[in-house]
Design an enzyme around this catalytic site. Sequence first.
Site, short mmCIF file in Angstrom:
data_model
loop_
_atom_site.label_atom_id
_atom_site.label_comp_id
_atom_site.label_asym_id
_atom_site.label_seq_id
_atom_site.Cartn_x
_atom_site.Cartn_y
_atom_site.Cartn_z
N ASP A 1 10.83 18.26 25.70
CA ASP A 1 10.52 17.02 25.01
C ASP A 1 9.10 16.55 25.29
O ASP A 1 8.51 15.84 24.46
CB ASP A 1 11.50 15.92 25.44
CG ASP A 1 12.86 16.06 24.78
OD1 ASP A 1 12.95 16.73 23.74
OD2 ASP A 1 13.84 15.51 25.32
N GLU B 1 19.96 22.40 17.79
CA GLU B 1 18.55 22.03 17.91
C GLU B 1 18.01 22.50 19.26
O GLU B 1 16.99 23.18 19.34
CB GLU B 1 18.41 20.52 17.77
CG GLU B 1 16.99 20.01 17.97
CD GLU B 1 16.92 18.49 18.05
OE1 GLU B 1 15.83 17.96 17.84
OE2 GLU B 1 17.95 17.84 18.34
N HIS B 2 18.70 22.10 20.34
CA HIS B 2 18.33 22.50 21.69
C HIS B 2 19.47 23.33 22.29
O HIS B 2 20.61 22.87 22.29
CB HIS B 2 18.11 21.29 22.61
CG HIS B 2 17.14 20.28 22.09
ND1 HIS B 2 17.54 19.09 21.51
CD2 HIS B 2 15.78 20.28 22.07
CE1 HIS B 2 16.47 18.40 21.16
NE2 HIS B 2 15.39 19.10 21.48
N HIS C 1 19.49 9.13 23.15
CA HIS C 1 18.67 8.94 21.95
C HIS C 1 19.36 8.03 20.93
O HIS C 1 18.73 7.18 20.31
CB HIS C 1 18.39 10.28 21.27
CG HIS C 1 17.19 10.98 21.79
ND1 HIS C 1 15.91 10.62 21.50
CD2 HIS C 1 17.08 12.06 22.61
CE1 HIS C 1 15.06 11.42 22.10
NE2 HIS C 1 15.74 12.31 22.79
N GLN D 1 20.09 13.62 26.30
CA GLN D 1 20.00 13.65 24.84
C GLN D 1 20.91 12.61 24.19
O GLN D 1 20.59 12.07 23.14
CB GLN D 1 20.31 15.05 24.32
CG GLN D 1 19.32 16.10 24.80
CD GLN D 1 17.88 15.73 24.48
OE1 GLN D 1 17.49 15.61 23.33
NE2 GLN D 1 17.08 15.57 25.53
N HIS E 1 0.59 43.88 -20.28
CA HIS E 1 0.25 44.08 -18.88
C HIS E 1 -0.51 45.40 -18.72
O HIS E 1 -1.55 45.47 -18.05
CB HIS E 1 1.51 44.12 -18.02
CG HIS E 1 2.10 42.78 -17.73
ND1 HIS E 1 2.53 41.93 -18.72
CD2 HIS E 1 2.34 42.13 -16.55
CE1 HIS E 1 3.01 40.83 -18.18
NE2 HIS E 1 2.90 40.92 -16.85
#
Length: 436
Positions: free
Chosen positions: A366, A332-333, A266, A263, A425
Amino acid sequence: MIQIIDLRDIQPNRVDLAELIPRSQSDFSVATDVAKGLIDAVRERGEAALLEQAERLDGVRPARIRIHAEEIGRAVNALDPAVREAIEEAIRRVTVASQAQLPTPVVTRLGEGAEVIQRWQPVKRVGLYVPGGKAVYPSSVVMNVVPAQVAGVSSIALASPAQKQFDGSVHPTILAAAGLLGVDEVYAMGGAGAVGAFAYGVPSIGLDPVHVITGPGNIYVAAAKRLVRGVTGIDSEAGPTEILVIADATANARLIAADLVSQAEHDEVAAAVLVTDSPELAERVREELVTVAASTHHAARVAEALAGQQSAIVLVADLSAAAAFSNAYGPEHLEIQTAEPGAVLDLIDSAGAIFLGENSPVSLGDYLAGSNHVLPTGGQSHFSSGLGAYTFLRPQQIVKYDRPALQEVRERIVALSSAEDLPAHGDAVTARFSDS
């Protein structure tokens, strides 16, 4: 190399943990100002602004923003057979998993002749963003397009940054993935400008506004999505990637190091975090990281990410403390590599996607797990979910009462409308019985 944070001798509450979490200190306000300028330019000058932004930010001025269908077809035909087979298998797996997310219409009967029908309707048009900076992401095409198609979205537009090495066109592998999915509305535009174009439309290139924008990107893309929320829907602010691994003494240090590096490659601001109750494992992982990081293809990028303040090895007293730290982080992960991963999973409440055991690395998610890799970052998993078919669906309630069913609740409606000082109403109900 990666920092170590020792929390073994303290018992912080969730508020305290939020202060201890390793995060990059990116100035979101600066990114927001930049993104606003790019969006405003697209709103005011449309195609001309997109061309100028591509030239300035991507280093190339596209011959055209919208890609011709013939170019997409050529990209499909030229695609490496092995890559094509992998994309097609990813499409199959993500399709199966996304179909499981479709809710079933439900009819609730509250009495004789009194029904509330719950149905789910897809949005009509979506704009899907596929990054194109430091890597090529055909997998993100699959992850964006498939759940939209499964949900029943009828109009799909896709954007990815112009590529200098391809004369300002979208990367051909991205085009091929779009072609394999039957998407022929593709635009060479990137960043905040692309988000603005999706939100407000660009008539000169045939780009109509969309109802939902999805897809990952850098901090400027995330800021842009925040700015247009309300004009259009968004999935979440999926910014620079994060991985958090919870591990105990039984875990394989080499595999953890490989996952952290996977990761970190990236982006220089990618976050790689290990949380463990084993000092021995922490040291072994740190040693493995030196070797794995130095030998990987993007070694310089990985080294910067691991050395950044957003990455760390965190020592905790036990696995309960590890889970508490992870929940405060909201990764996230999340990987759980412990002797009993299910027991740790029971303690987890916030994560974009969770990977159990040493044979379920984030890389699997992924590409080919069948799960979606477009996930919330920056702690947004506390209130957001990963991309799925549900992202493109809107629940609608249909109310169906007959006359006797309405008569049964008539007096209660009048009582409530009077209590709220909204007598009309109640009058709207009693008017239906004025002949009786």
